[in-house]
Enzyme design. Structure first.
Site, PDB file in Angstrom:
ATOM      1  N   LYS A 281      13.556  10.233  -2.807  1.00 26.45           N
ATOM      2  CA  LYS A 281      14.357   9.700  -3.450  1.00 26.45           C
ATOM      3  C   LYS A 281      15.716   8.893  -3.227  1.00 26.45           C
ATOM      4  CE  LYS A 281      16.743  12.852  -6.792  1.00 26.45           C
ATOM      5  NZ  LYS A 281      16.857  13.980  -6.482  1.00 26.45           N
ATOM      6  N   GLU A 288      26.883   8.578  -9.880  1.00 26.69           N
ATOM      7  CA  GLU A 288      27.370  10.340 -10.597  1.00 26.69           C
ATOM      8  C   GLU A 288      29.096  10.839 -10.065  1.00 26.69           C
ATOM      9  OE1 GLU A 288      24.352  13.091  -8.964  1.00 26.69           O
ATOM     10  OE2 GLU A 288      24.194  11.250  -7.736  1.00 26.69           O
TER      11      GLU A 288
END
Ligand code: ARG
Length: 474
Positions: A281, A288
């Site tokens: 990932k 964010e």
């Protein structure tokens, strides 16, 4: 019976820690000193201070400014706030004449003045960073005029646009943010000094002289209003909240675009870090957090409004609570802008993937209806005909050539389109086609030049305060 001696301003009360605002208001120190210099000069002009007293006070105040700049100023936590810290140090440096600086002045008009001066510099800084981000978006847009992508409404693919057009939509939001911040600075460029505690002074003061010396447009009109008005802070908090909302929306799109599902953005190291657990990932943490920060600044605006709600005129100690939310909103927004300023130049767009979504024939269904309109079909009927065609083809609009099966009545004017150029006939002004976007970029360039010149004027005003604090060569 003896009369009790009045307590000096810096006396310790049992609730001293509760009343203390030094942790928050020390950022006002330089503005407090500049305000005091202008105040002393005005007192000299009207004959309350002699020329040599003004000289002594100015020298002491500038010396404190130097101590602050060098980091050698010895803050006294036992003194209640920035104002008492400055005044006590001044008296230490220049002796009893220091006690004259507070003639015809209250901390009520003093803090209001400091805040106005602080606000001007803060707006200059945050507007400059916003302007910088806008210019980076504009640079990226210049490179993407010919990059088609799907445009969205309701987060559903809707009609073709270009990446440049999409980036410019963010640009214009930021451009308005800069305008809004500058308008706040312009509207609040009014000096409150001379309002005293609430009712001016019996001394022959000249608030206008102080206002001019500090680069304000004019002094207050009403002393009660001057010491209680926090509109400028509220406006700034709102400007920052809305700016954060715009940045948050940009952050959200970066998060979406970096997903495998969208695939519009390559996961670059600048965008975030890996997962501590899942080796495959890459998370768009920066984007964010940009999105997350807006919650804080919106909260700051609310905190300030609720503090002010229901306060009677004029100064009330509740007003001390005005600084923390504004400072928090400023530092949060500045940090968010700095993060975006660092990642925007390096965003790696997946142009091929974008082009692929833009050439989806379904995005041309509205264009087919507009084609019918061009041949005299009322739009409502055209919409229904295309919708019926889509329904008859299993919910897809994927055979548009040769009239797209939209007969009767159109065989002679068969509608065709070139899937490799989804924007060829989308030429309306302010739209996404390259020719319209080139025009849009010219307008953007012109607006950037105007904003740059307003920023420079504001910069000159903030520079004025620094000049006032410069010590004269011995
Ligand atoms: N620390 C105070 C504030 O921020 C300064 C003004 C205090 N005025 C007073 N009358 N106690 O509002």
């Amino acid at each position: 019976m003896t009369t009790p001696t009045p307590a000096p301003v810096y006396v310790r009360t049992p609730a001293h820690g509760f009343l203390n605002s030094l942790s928050v208001d020390r950022v006002l120190a330089r503005y407090d000193l500049a305000g005091s210099i202008a105040h002393a000069e005005m007192l000299g002009h009207v004959g309350i201070l002699s020329a040599s007293e003004v000289e002594t006070l100015r020298g002491g105040l500038r010396r404190i400014a130097r101590e602050l700049a060098q980091g050698s100023f010895d803050w006294r936590e036992d003194l209640e706030d920035v104002h008492t810290n400055m005044e006590v140090r001044l008296t230490e440096l220049v002796g009893s004449v220091g006690g004259k600086i507070h003639s015809a002045r209250s901390r009520n008009d003093q803090v209001a003045l400091d805040e106005r001066l602080f606000l001007r510099a803060a707006i200059h800084s945050v507007a400059q960073r916003t302007h910088e981000l806008a210019s980076k978006l504009l640079e990226r847009a210049r490179q993407e005029i010919e990059t088609p992508m799907a445009g969205y409404t309701h987060l559903q693919r809707a009609q073709p646009v270009t990446l440049a057009h999409h980036l410019l939509a963010h640009f214009w939001r930021l451009q308005r943010d800069v305008d809004r911040l500058l308008a706040t600075a312009a509207r609040s460029n009014v000096s409150p000094l001379g309002a005293g505690a609430l009712a001016g002074s019996t001394l022959p003061i000249e608030p206008d002289r102080v206002a001019r010396r500090l680069g304000f447009d004019h002094p207050f009109e009403n002393s009660l209003d001057a010491v209680s008005d926090r509109d400028a802070f509220v406006e700034l908090a709102f400007d920052l909240a809305l700016l954060s909302v715009h940045l948050s929306s940009m952050g959200e799109e970066l998060v979406l675009w970096a997903s495998t599902e969208f695939g519009y953005l390559r996961a670059s190291p600048g965008l975030g870090s890996g997962s501590s657990l899942m080796p495959q990932k890459r998370n768009p943490d920066v984007a964010e957090l940009v999105r997350g920060k807006a919650g804080r600044t919106i909260g700051d605006l609310l905190a300030l409004l609720v503090t002010l709600k229901g306060l009677p005129l004029a100064y009330n100690r509740d007003l001390q609570e005005d600084k923390a939310p504004v400072l928090d909103a400023l530092s949060t927004t500045e940090a968010t802008l700095a993060a975006l300023n660092s990642i925007v130049p390096d965003l790696q767009f997946e142009r091929e993937r974008m082009r692929e979504t833009a050439t989806d024939p379904a995005l041309r269904a509205t264009d087919a209806a507009e084609h019918l309109v061009r041949h005299g079909v009322p739009f409502r009927e055209a919409h229904d005909r295309v919708a019926a065609h889509i329904a008859a083809h299993g919910g897809r609009f994927d055979r548009p050539e040769g009239g797209a099966g939209l007969e009767p009545g159109l065989s002679a004017a068969a509608w065709t389109f070139d899937p490799s150029d989804p924007l060829a006939d989308r030429l309306s002004p302010g739209g996404p086609a390259p020719v319209a976007v080139r025009r849009q970029i010219e307008l953007a360039d012109a607006r950037m030049r105007i904003a740059q010149s307003s920023l420079s004027s504001l910069g000159r005003l903030t520079g004025l305060i620094e000049e006032l604090l410069q010590e004269e060569p011995k």
